[in-house]
Scaffold this motif. Structure first.
Motif, PDB file in Angstrom:
ATOM      1  N   ILE A  73       2.786 -19.743  73.629  1.00 53.90           N
ATOM      2  CA  ILE A  73       2.742 -18.446  72.963  1.00 53.90           C
ATOM      3  C   ILE A  73       3.086 -17.340  73.948  1.00 53.90           C
ATOM      4  O   ILE A  73       2.533 -17.279  75.050  1.00 53.90           O
ATOM      5  N   ASP A  74       4.003 -16.470  73.552  1.00 53.07           N
ATOM      6  CA  ASP A  74       4.311 -15.268  74.318  1.00 53.07           C
ATOM      7  C   ASP A  74       4.759 -14.199  73.318  1.00 53.07           C
ATOM      8  O   ASP A  74       5.947 -14.037  73.048  1.00 53.07           O
ATOM      9  N   GLU A  75       3.788 -13.499  72.748  1.00 49.01           N
ATOM     10  CA  GLU A  75       4.047 -12.530  71.697  1.00 49.01           C
ATOM     11  C   GLU A  75       3.364 -11.200  72.017  1.00 49.01           C
ATOM     12  O   GLU A  75       2.540 -11.114  72.932  1.00 49.01           O
ATOM     13  N   VAL A  76       3.704 -10.184  71.249  1.00 51.27           N
ATOM     14  CA  VAL A  76       3.049  -8.878  71.346  1.00 51.27           C
ATOM     15  C   VAL A  76       2.418  -8.587  69.995  1.00 51.27           C
ATOM     16  O   VAL A  76       3.091  -8.653  68.955  1.00 51.27           O
ATOM     17  N   SER A  77       1.121  -8.299  70.000  1.00 55.40           N
ATOM     18  CA  SER A  77       0.417  -8.062  68.749  1.00 55.40           C
ATOM     19  C   SER A  77       0.818  -6.718  68.148  1.00 55.40           C
ATOM     20  O   SER A  77       1.269  -5.802  68.837  1.00 55.40           O
ATOM     21  N   SER A  78       0.636  -6.616  66.841  1.00 57.18           N
ATOM     22  CA  SER A  78       1.006  -5.404  66.115  1.00 57.18           C
ATOM     23  C   SER A  78      -0.174  -4.441  66.039  1.00 57.18           C
ATOM     24  O   SER A  78      -1.277  -4.722  66.531  1.00 57.18           O
ATOM     25  N   LEU A  79       0.055  -3.305  65.402  1.00 53.94           N
ATOM     26  CA  LEU A  79      -0.992  -2.309  65.200  1.00 53.94           C
ATOM     27  C   LEU A  79      -2.196  -2.947  64.485  1.00 53.94           C
ATOM     28  O   LEU A  79      -2.032  -3.868  63.690  1.00 53.94           O
ATOM     29  N   PRO A  80      -3.422  -2.488  64.786  1.00 54.55           N
ATOM     30  CA  PRO A  80      -3.749  -1.316  65.618  1.00 54.55           C
ATOM     31  C   PRO A  80      -3.983  -1.636  67.093  1.00 54.55           C
ATOM     32  O   PRO A  80      -4.147  -0.721  67.895  1.00 54.55           O
ATOM     33  N   LEU A  81      -4.032  -2.914  67.483  1.00 56.24           N
ATOM     34  CA  LEU A  81      -4.320  -3.289  68.860  1.00 56.24           C
ATOM     35  C   LEU A  81      -3.083  -3.943  69.455  1.00 56.24           C
ATOM     36  O   LEU A  81      -2.894  -5.150  69.351  1.00 56.24           O
ATOM     37  N   ILE A  82      -2.233  -3.161  70.083  1.00 59.82           N
ATOM     38  CA  ILE A  82      -0.981  -3.675  70.640  1.00 59.82           C
ATOM     39  C   ILE A  82      -1.236  -4.198  72.048  1.00 59.82           C
ATOM     40  O   ILE A  82      -1.691  -3.454  72.923  1.00 59.82           O
ATOM     41  N   SER A  83      -0.950  -5.481  72.257  1.00 61.03           N
ATOM     42  CA  SER A  83      -1.133  -6.072  73.583  1.00 61.03           C
ATOM     43  C   SER A  83      -0.389  -7.399  73.637  1.00 61.03           C
ATOM     44  O   SER A  83       0.043  -7.937  72.616  1.00 61.03           O
ATOM     45  N   ARG A  84      -0.240  -7.932  74.833  1.00 66.50           N
ATOM     46  CA  ARG A  84       0.421  -9.214  75.016  1.00 66.50           C
ATOM     47  C   ARG A  84      -0.515 -10.348  74.610  1.00 66.50           C
ATOM     48  O   ARG A  84      -1.696 -10.357  74.941  1.00 66.50           O
ATOM     49  N   MET A  85       0.038 -11.326  73.872  1.00 69.91           N
ATOM     50  CA  MET A  85      -0.674 -12.557  73.523  1.00 69.91           C
ATOM     51  C   MET A  85       0.101 -13.704  74.162  1.00 69.91           C
ATOM     52  O   MET A  85       1.228 -13.997  73.758  1.00 69.91           O
ATOM     53  N   ARG A  86      -0.522 -14.348  75.139  1.00 75.49           N
ATOM     54  CA  ARG A  86       0.224 -15.331  75.915  1.00 75.49           C
ATOM     55  C   ARG A  86      -0.706 -16.488  76.280  1.00 75.49           C
ATOM     56  O   ARG A  86      -1.884 -16.293  76.551  1.00 75.49           O
ATOM     57  N   GLY A  87      -0.166 -17.720  76.265  1.00 72.86           N
ATOM     58  CA  GLY A  87      -0.946 -18.877  76.653  1.00 72.86           C
ATOM     59  C   GLY A  87      -0.469 -20.137  75.955  1.00 72.86           C
ATOM     60  O   GLY A  87       0.652 -20.188  75.436  1.00 72.86           O
ATOM     61  N   GLN A  88      -1.331 -21.162  75.954  1.00 72.32           N
ATOM     62  CA  GLN A  88      -0.953 -22.473  75.410  1.00 72.32           C
ATOM     63  C   GLN A  88      -2.012 -22.977  74.430  1.00 72.32           C
ATOM     64  O   GLN A  88      -3.202 -22.712  74.581  1.00 72.32           O
ATOM     65  N   ILE A  89      -1.531 -23.721  73.438  1.00 71.21           N
ATOM     66  CA  ILE A  89      -2.385 -24.440  72.500  1.00 71.21           C
ATOM     67  C   ILE A  89      -1.868 -25.876  72.442  1.00 71.21           C
ATOM     68  O   ILE A  89      -0.666 -26.101  72.332  1.00 71.21           O
ATOM     69  N   THR A  90      -2.774 -26.834  72.528  1.00 76.82           N
ATOM     70  CA  THR A  90      -2.394 -28.245  72.415  1.00 76.82           C
ATOM     71  C   THR A  90      -3.153 -28.867  71.251  1.00 76.82           C
ATOM     72  O   THR A  90      -4.383 -28.765  71.182  1.00 76.82           O
ATOM     73  N   LEU A  91      -2.423 -29.488  70.339  1.00 75.60           N
ATOM     74  CA  LEU A  91      -3.025 -30.162  69.185  1.00 75.60           C
ATOM     75  C   LEU A  91      -2.744 -31.650  69.295  1.00 75.60           C
ATOM     76  O   LEU A  91      -1.580 -32.051  69.423  1.00 75.60           O
ATOM     77  N   THR A  92      -3.808 -32.449  69.253  1.00 80.75           N
ATOM     78  CA  THR A  92      -3.682 -33.904  69.355  1.00 80.75           C
ATOM     79  C   THR A  92      -4.159 -34.537  68.060  1.00 80.75           C
ATOM     80  O   THR A  92      -5.361 -34.561  67.783  1.00 80.75           O
ATOM     81  N   PRO A  93      -3.238 -35.040  67.224  1.00 75.17           N
ATOM     82  CA  PRO A  93      -3.637 -35.621  65.932  1.00 75.17           C
ATOM     83  C   PRO A  93      -4.376 -36.937  66.122  1.00 75.17           C
ATOM     84  O   PRO A  93      -4.070 -37.720  67.021  1.00 75.17           O
TER      85      PRO A  93
END
Length: 279
Positions: A73-93
């Motif tokens: 993940i490397d995104e920028v959040s929308s209003l009202p709290l604008i900030s960088r959203m960055r990191g990893q998620i791992t899903l193991t079925p």
């Protein structure tokens, strides 16, 4: 988080006439609770890359590797709290199913529960956004706008003592209904079950009607709000199924509200358009 090709809830995609889904793609990410963020950037086709095992939209991607789904993940959040959203998620079925459920008789809309039982590890670059738990992964396909075929639907997935149960209750525009309850086992086996009756519970802040399955004589309740919009609700709901008290993610969607053109400019505030991207 959700990966879209043809971002069905993007006002930009609706305004475009929905003829070019690859030109309206996004990776939607939402976190909840204190300092929760929401990112849903509508990107153009230059941001899209696909392969057998990978979907990349701009700076974020989903990739199958060694039996796991690895999400960057490397995104920028929308209003009202604008900030960088960055990191990893791992899903193991625990298992990957081959099940598909048509939501309309002609198969214009299809739900596929890819991994209804899974483990997840979340590591985002913000305080409190690191945890492990049980997860879920599905996919939806469609060839027509949702509001052309549906009035409302509710969906829920509840972990149980033996696996997980999903409920899909749909009211179509032609007056017909789909009421489905499916029980999943950790090895990927699935079976239709009768399920308890659909039971209404408290409306959302936007007065959106909600129901989910519950044993007779019991009433479901929301235990955690997640996303509350004029036409859509996502929350953690507690209910009773076959005498077992369970908590799971519940969604309610009103496509009649979504079809209202007044909502599209409101959505544009939360769903910015970034038409150009260069790798």
């Amino acid at each position: 988080m959700i990966g879209f090709i043809g971002s069905v809830f993007s006002p930009w995609y609706a305004w475009s006439g929905r003829g070019q889904p690859d030109n309206h793609c996004c990776i939607n990410v939402a976190t909840y609770g204190k300092d929760g963020r929401f990112a849903m950037t509508d990107r153009g086709r230059t941001a899209l890359r696909q392969s057998r095992d990978c979907l990349q939209v701009g700076p974020s991607s989903l990739r199958w590797a060694d039996g796991r789904l690895e999400i960057d993940i490397d995104e920028v959040s929308s209003l009202p709290l604008i900030s960088r959203m960055r990191g990893q998620i791992t899903l193991t079925p625990s298992a990957v199913t081959g099940i598909e459920l048509p939501l309309t008789p002609g198969g214009e809309h299809v739900w596929r529960p890819v991994a209804p039982i899974a483990d997840i590890s979340v590591n985002l670059e913000a305080q409190g956004w690191q945890f492990e738990g049980h997860g879920y992964f599905d996919s939806n396909f469609g060839t027509r706008p949702l509001e052309h075929d549906f009035n409302t639907w509710t969906w829920a997935r509840y972990p149980t003592a033996t696996g997980a149960t999903c409920f899909y209750d749909v009211k179509r525009r032609d007056g017909s209904v789909l009421e489905t309850a499916i029980n999943f086992l950790p090895d990927g086996q699935a079976r239709h079950v009768s399920g308890p009756p659909a039971t209404p519970f408290r409306r959302t802040l936007w007065a959106l009607r909600r129901n989910t399955r519950a044993d007779p004589g019991t009433t479901p309740k929301q235990v955690k709000p997640m996303l509350d919009a004029p036409f859509y609700s996502r929350s953690v709901v507690e209910t009773q199924i076959d005498a077992q008290t369970v908590q799971g993610v519940h969604e309610a969607l009103d496509l009649r509200r979504y079809a209202n053109p007044i909502l599209k400019p409101m959505l544009a505030v939360r769903v910015p358009r970034r038409a150009r991207w260069r790798f």
